[in-house]
Design a protein around this motif. Structure first.
Motif, PDB file in Angstrom:
ATOM      1  N   PRO A   1      32.241  35.733  36.224  1.00 34.93           N
ATOM      2  CA  PRO A   1      32.300  37.111  35.724  1.00 34.93           C
ATOM      3  C   PRO A   1      30.978  37.841  35.906  1.00 34.93           C
ATOM      4  O   PRO A   1      29.904  37.239  35.829  1.00 34.93           O
ATOM      5  N   HIS A   2      31.064  39.149  36.147  1.00 33.56           N
ATOM      6  CA  HIS A   2      29.869  39.978  36.234  1.00 33.56           C
ATOM      7  C   HIS A   2      29.806  40.905  35.026  1.00 33.56           C
ATOM      8  O   HIS A   2      30.711  40.908  34.178  1.00 33.56           O
ATOM      9  N   LEU A   3      28.749  41.693  34.948  1.00 29.14           N
ATOM     10  CA  LEU A   3      28.525  42.537  33.772  1.00 29.14           C
ATOM     11  C   LEU A   3      29.699  43.477  33.512  1.00 29.14           C
ATOM     12  O   LEU A   3      30.050  43.739  32.363  1.00 29.14           O
ATOM     13  N   GLY A   4      30.321  43.978  34.580  1.00 27.59           N
ATOM     14  CA  GLY A   4      31.450  44.876  34.402  1.00 27.59           C
ATOM     15  C   GLY A   4      32.597  44.254  33.634  1.00 27.59           C
ATOM     16  O   GLY A   4      33.363  44.955  32.958  1.00 27.59           O
ATOM     17  N   HIS A   5      32.714  42.915  33.704  1.00 26.04           N
ATOM     18  CA  HIS A   5      33.789  42.222  32.996  1.00 26.04           C
ATOM     19  C   HIS A   5      33.522  42.119  31.495  1.00 26.04           C
ATOM     20  O   HIS A   5      34.420  41.732  30.737  1.00 26.04           O
ATOM     21  N   ALA A   6      32.322  42.427  31.053  1.00 27.25           N
ATOM     22  CA  ALA A   6      31.989  42.282  29.633  1.00 27.25           C
ATOM     23  C   ALA A   6      32.382  43.503  28.820  1.00 27.25           C
ATOM     24  O   ALA A   6      32.635  43.398  27.617  1.00 27.25           O
ATOM     25  N   ARG A   7      32.445  44.668  29.467  1.00 24.56           N
ATOM     26  CA  ARG A   7      32.629  45.893  28.689  1.00 24.56           C
ATOM     27  C   ARG A   7      33.976  45.942  27.977  1.00 24.56           C
ATOM     28  O   ARG A   7      34.047  46.213  26.777  1.00 24.56           O
ATOM     29  N   GLY A   8      35.049  45.692  28.705  1.00 25.19           N
ATOM     30  CA  GLY A   8      36.375  45.741  28.098  1.00 25.19           C
ATOM     31  C   GLY A   8      36.535  44.780  26.937  1.00 25.19           C
ATOM     32  O   GLY A   8      36.960  45.188  25.837  1.00 25.19           O
ATOM     33  N   PRO A   9      36.222  43.490  27.133  1.00 26.65           N
ATOM     34  CA  PRO A   9      36.348  42.557  26.012  1.00 26.65           C
ATOM     35  C   PRO A   9      35.575  42.982  24.766  1.00 26.65           C
ATOM     36  O   PRO A   9      36.064  42.820  23.640  1.00 26.65           O
ATOM     37  N   ILE A  10      34.376  43.561  24.946  1.00 22.22           N
ATOM     38  CA  ILE A  10      33.576  43.982  23.792  1.00 22.22           C
ATOM     39  C   ILE A  10      34.200  45.204  23.119  1.00 22.22           C
ATOM     40  O   ILE A  10      34.300  45.278  21.887  1.00 22.22           O
TER      41      ILE A  10
ATOM     42  N   SER B   1      34.563  29.756  32.795  1.00 24.86           N
ATOM     43  CA  SER B   1      33.307  30.476  33.011  1.00 24.86           C
ATOM     44  C   SER B   1      33.364  31.835  32.314  1.00 24.86           C
ATOM     45  O   SER B   1      32.399  32.269  31.661  1.00 24.86           O
ATOM     46  N   TYR B   2      34.496  32.507  32.440  1.00 23.58           N
ATOM     47  CA  TYR B   2      34.704  33.807  31.781  1.00 23.58           C
ATOM     48  C   TYR B   2      34.666  33.659  30.261  1.00 23.58           C
ATOM     49  O   TYR B   2      33.969  34.419  29.567  1.00 23.58           O
TER      50      TYR B   2
END
Length: 479
Positions: A37-46, A106-107
């Protein structure tokens, strides 16, 4: 005031009213697991984690479903190209499910480090083939789909409301602008519900139309209906999924005769130097690299400083500023906890009033379309008053302050997990101190003072530092 959310479907803010009082069903489109996962994948979950935490704080029971796409997502994000997971499997010389498991964990490791609550249910596309086949057969029977050479396609023009989520109308769309359109389609706009497996394709299942695999869009329709039922409350995901993915989900569900999601939320892109972060372009920062080098909660704080419907342009300067801001809040929380243990009994009226204002502002900010920037601003406006009153504050008021930080700052915003509140040395200072102790241990070993050497090792272990003696010298790690 009630929670108000911007509903992409109606293009306006609406009061969020669950279909079943006291219960909320949420479906969030999860990742396609073919790389880290990259940084863009963190926004939605948060973002959706904060929404979930708010609802839990308000007493709702929340069923939060977020899927894992491990089959059917092709390299062109439509109906052509290779399956992304299978392509990666060939590259790494692994079975496709090995690749899916590797990157799924990993995600989850990354979003767990960011203090994101695990979904109630995490369905995988490959584990719901029967449900996808059943939905495809219904669409065939109703005339909304057709079979060609072992593949099944949805007739877009047979569904008059196609485009109601994105505002894109069939007559305005230009399919095939990026890729050559399959001649077997009746219409270039039609999309795959089921794809025949070409020779050499590893992931395949039996179907009434021959061996194949599901299209990308149908998995979320089938799985959201299975676990949340018809007319479930809210469907969410990235703005890039609004079309065609979410548009196709609606068409599949409603054409089959099911009521689908009532509210839709979409979070905006994360940019890096002005460009969208994406695996396909290589313009990205891997989450694991960020989380290794920086405090995870400071990163969460950084992402919450921008409203979810606004574009977030990541900069290193912005992250450093966020670290400082987060540290101010964290240190204030720690100081309140420390003073509460020593302060005399009683209440401090001005502090009580400031806490009333803080609670009201944070909650009203979140209730206005999840405005996390305004919620954070309320905390920072509270700090000067807190610092002024701290020296004379009484125990009960300090205890309430700590409870407020816990309820709002951790319980809803997710910024103060227990590990963050522990005052542990980190970074270069930690490394330097451990190196110094290991050098003292090595001196003791060279002097054959094994008792002292073992004592240093045991004390480090008690502090959470494991030491291993290797041919290259002692190695250490935090446990």
């Amino acid at each position: 005031m009630p929670l108000v959310l911007y509903n992409t479907l109606t293009r306006k803010k609406e009061a969020f009213l669950p279909s079943t009082p006291g219960h909320v069903g949420i479906y969030v489109c999860g990742p396609t697991v073919y790389s880290d996962p990259h940084l863009g994948h963190a926004r939605g979950p948060i973002v959706y984690d904060v929404l979930r935490r708010y609802l839990l704080d308000q007493g709702y029971k929340v069923r939060f479903v977020s899927n894992i796409t491990d089959v059917g997502h092709l390299t062109d994000d439509a109906d052509e190209g290779e399956d992304k997971v299978e392509k990666r499997a060939k590259l790494e010389r692994l079975e496709p499910m090995e690749v899916a498991d590797k990157y799924m964990w990993s995600y989850f490791d990354a979003i767990t480090a960011l203090n994101v609550l695990r979904p109630s249910i995490t369905p995988r596309a490959s584990g719901h083939i029967p449900e996808q086949l059943e939905l495809t057969e219904i669409l065939l029977q109703k005339g909304y789909a057709y079979e060609r050479n072992g593949s099944v396609y949805f007739r877009v023009r047979s569904f008059p409301e196609y485009g109601k989520l994105s505002g894109k109308k069939p007559e305005e769309l230009r399919a095939g602008a990026r890729v050559e359109v399959r001649e077997e389609k009746e219409d270039p706009l039609d999309f795959a519900l089921w794809k025949r497996a070409e020779p050499g394709h590893i992931m395949r299942w039996k179907s009434p139309w021959g061996e194949g695999y599901p299209g990308w869009h149908i998995e979320c329709t089938a799985m959201s209906l299975k676990y949340l039922g018809e007319g479930f409350d809210l469907h969410a995901g990235g703005i890039d999924l609004q079309f065609p993915h979410h548009e196709c989900e609606i068409a599949q569900a409603e054409a089959a005769g099911y009521r689908f999601a009532r509210y839709w939320m979409h979070h905006n892109h994360v940019l890096l130097e002005g460009e969208k972060m994406a695996k396909s372009t290589g313009n990205l920062i891997l989450l694991h690299d960020l989380l290794t080098a920086h405090e995870p909660m400071a990163l969460r704080f950084y992402l919450l400083q921008t409203h979810y419907r606004s574009v977030l342009d990541f900069t290193w300067e912005g992250l450093e500023a966020a670290k400082k801001g987060y540290t101010r809040l964290l240190q204030a929380y720690r100081e309140v906890q420390r003073r509460a243990q020593e302060a005399p009994s009683g209440t401090t009226h001005p502090l009580e009033e400031a806490l009333d204002d803080l609670e009201a502002r944070v909650l009203s900010s979140l209730e206005d379309d999840l405005s996390t920037p305004q919620a954070l601003a309320a905390f920072f406006d509270f700090l000067p008053e807190l610092n002024k009153l701290l020296p004379e504050a009484k125990r009960e008021s300090l205890e309430r302050t700590a409870q407020t930080f816990h309820r709002l700052g951790e319980g809803i915003l997710g910024l103060f997990p227990k590990a963050a509140l522990e005052e542990r040395v980190s970074g270069p200072l930690l490394e330097g101190l451990i190196r110094l102790l290991l050098e003292l241990r090595e001196e003791a070993r060279r002097a054959r003072d094994y008792q002292k050497s073992d004592q240093i090792r045991a004390q480090l272990l008690e502090l959470g530092v494991a030491v291993e003696d290797t041919k290259e010298g002692p190695k250490w790690r935090l446990i």
